[in-house]
Design a protein around this motif. Structure first.
Motif, PDB file in Angstrom:
ATOM      1  N   HIS A   1       0.837  -1.203   0.000  1.00 40.68           N
ATOM      2  CA  HIS A   1       0.000   0.000   0.000  1.00 40.68           C
ATOM      3  C   HIS A   1       0.876   1.259   0.000  1.00 40.68           C
ATOM      4  O   HIS A   1       0.670   2.174  -0.796  1.00 40.68           O
TER       5      HIS A   1
ATOM      6  N   HIS B   1       1.476   4.378  -2.865  1.00 43.66           N
ATOM      7  CA  HIS B   1       1.466   5.833  -2.625  1.00 43.66           C
ATOM      8  C   HIS B   1       2.753   6.474  -3.146  1.00 43.66           C
ATOM      9  O   HIS B   1       2.722   7.596  -3.652  1.00 43.66           O
TER      10      HIS B   1
ATOM     11  N   ASP C   1      -6.772   8.783   3.315  1.00 43.14           N
ATOM     12  CA  ASP C   1      -6.573   7.338   3.211  1.00 43.14           C
ATOM     13  C   ASP C   1      -6.896   6.659   4.531  1.00 43.14           C
ATOM     14  O   ASP C   1      -6.513   7.136   5.591  1.00 43.14           O
TER      15      ASP C   1
ATOM     16  N   HIS D   1      -0.078   1.507   6.842  1.00 43.35           N
ATOM     17  CA  HIS D   1       1.150   1.809   6.107  1.00 43.35           C
ATOM     18  C   HIS D   1       2.386   1.526   6.946  1.00 43.35           C
ATOM     19  O   HIS D   1       2.326   1.573   8.186  1.00 43.35           O
TER      20      HIS D   1
HETATM   21 ZN   LIG Z   1      -4.006   4.364  -0.096  1.00 43.78          ZN
END
Ligand SMILES: [Zn+2]
Length: 239
Positions: A101, A105, A204, A208
């Protein structure tokens, strides 16, 4: 109230204790506190296990309702409401999804910065993902240029932070508009942002890694031409 979302405050959490608040044959199992990511923003739900009373319930999915509903494996024993369970995530899967993920980005930030293209869609599985871009044509050497640029950002070890802001303040950040303005329902007052320092800020809800170096080296697998102004970039991460 709904389930407390432990993964949003601490994406590194893998084990915790919780109380079962509901068990529903259609919906699944709801806990008071859960770290299972229920899916969204292209990131698939977590897998894992609930351990209780000397047995376990394997969790093969999760979804977002009023509570976070955990999907038990077919045929596994089910806990009853009120009892204490230990929750645990499938760590290799979740960690791979966090890296993937964050890697997407990085890709989004690089393609916007270097080519001015906006993201129109995304999807991911552990260690592979794709983004769709609004991009008319691609210059000679585009694939190699993107791969070099995303790996340079990994090497740069940029910090990745998640935080929440009131909607007005979030939308005052110029770059937010390009990805989020059409996606966020008007009644959302607090916007969670994921910020890769100096590269990319997006509204979002996902999990992460803490810095771009933790993504690891990425490969641009393929650039697909999906029609006028529509390019799909597929990436893969090292296992
Ligand atoms: Zn995302």
């Amino acid at each position: 109230m709904g389930t407390a979302r432990l993964e949003l405050d601490d994406p590194t959490l893998r084990e915790w204790s919780a109380t079962v608040v509901a068990v529903d044959p259609e919906q699944g199992i709801a806990l008071d506190r859960s770290a299972f990511y229920p899916g969204g923003g292209g990131q698939p739900p977590d897998h894992g296990v609930l351990v209780w009373g000397g047995v376990q319930t394997r969790i093969v999915g999760a979804r977002h309702g009023d509570d976070i509903w955990l999907v038990p494996a077919e045929g596994d024993p089910l806990p009853t409401p009120g009892i204490q369970v230990q929750g645990a995530l499938d760590d290799p899967r979740r960690t791979a999804l966090m890296r993937t993920h964050s890697g997407l980005h990085v890709l989004s930030g690089v393609v916007f910065r270097d080519f001015g293209a906006l993201v129109t869609g995304s999807n991911m599985e552990p260690l592979e993902g794709r983004l769709d871009f609004n991009l008319e044509g691609v210059p000679e050497g585009f694939k190699e240029a993107v791969e070099d640029a995303i790996n340079a950002e990994v090497e740069a070890d940029r910090a990745i932070r998640a935080y929440s802001l009131p909607r007005d303040e979030a939308f005052a950040i110029p770059d937010i508009i390009r990805t989020a303005s059409n996606l966020l329902p008007p009644d959302i007052e607090i916007v969670r942002l994921v910020d890769i320092d100096g590269l990319d800020v997006q509204a979002d809800g996902g999990t992460h890694v803490a810095s771009t170096r933790q993504v690891g080296r990425m490969r641009v697998v393929k650039i697909e031409n999906k029609g006028k102004g529509f390019r799909r970039i597929r990436i893969a991460l090292e296992g």
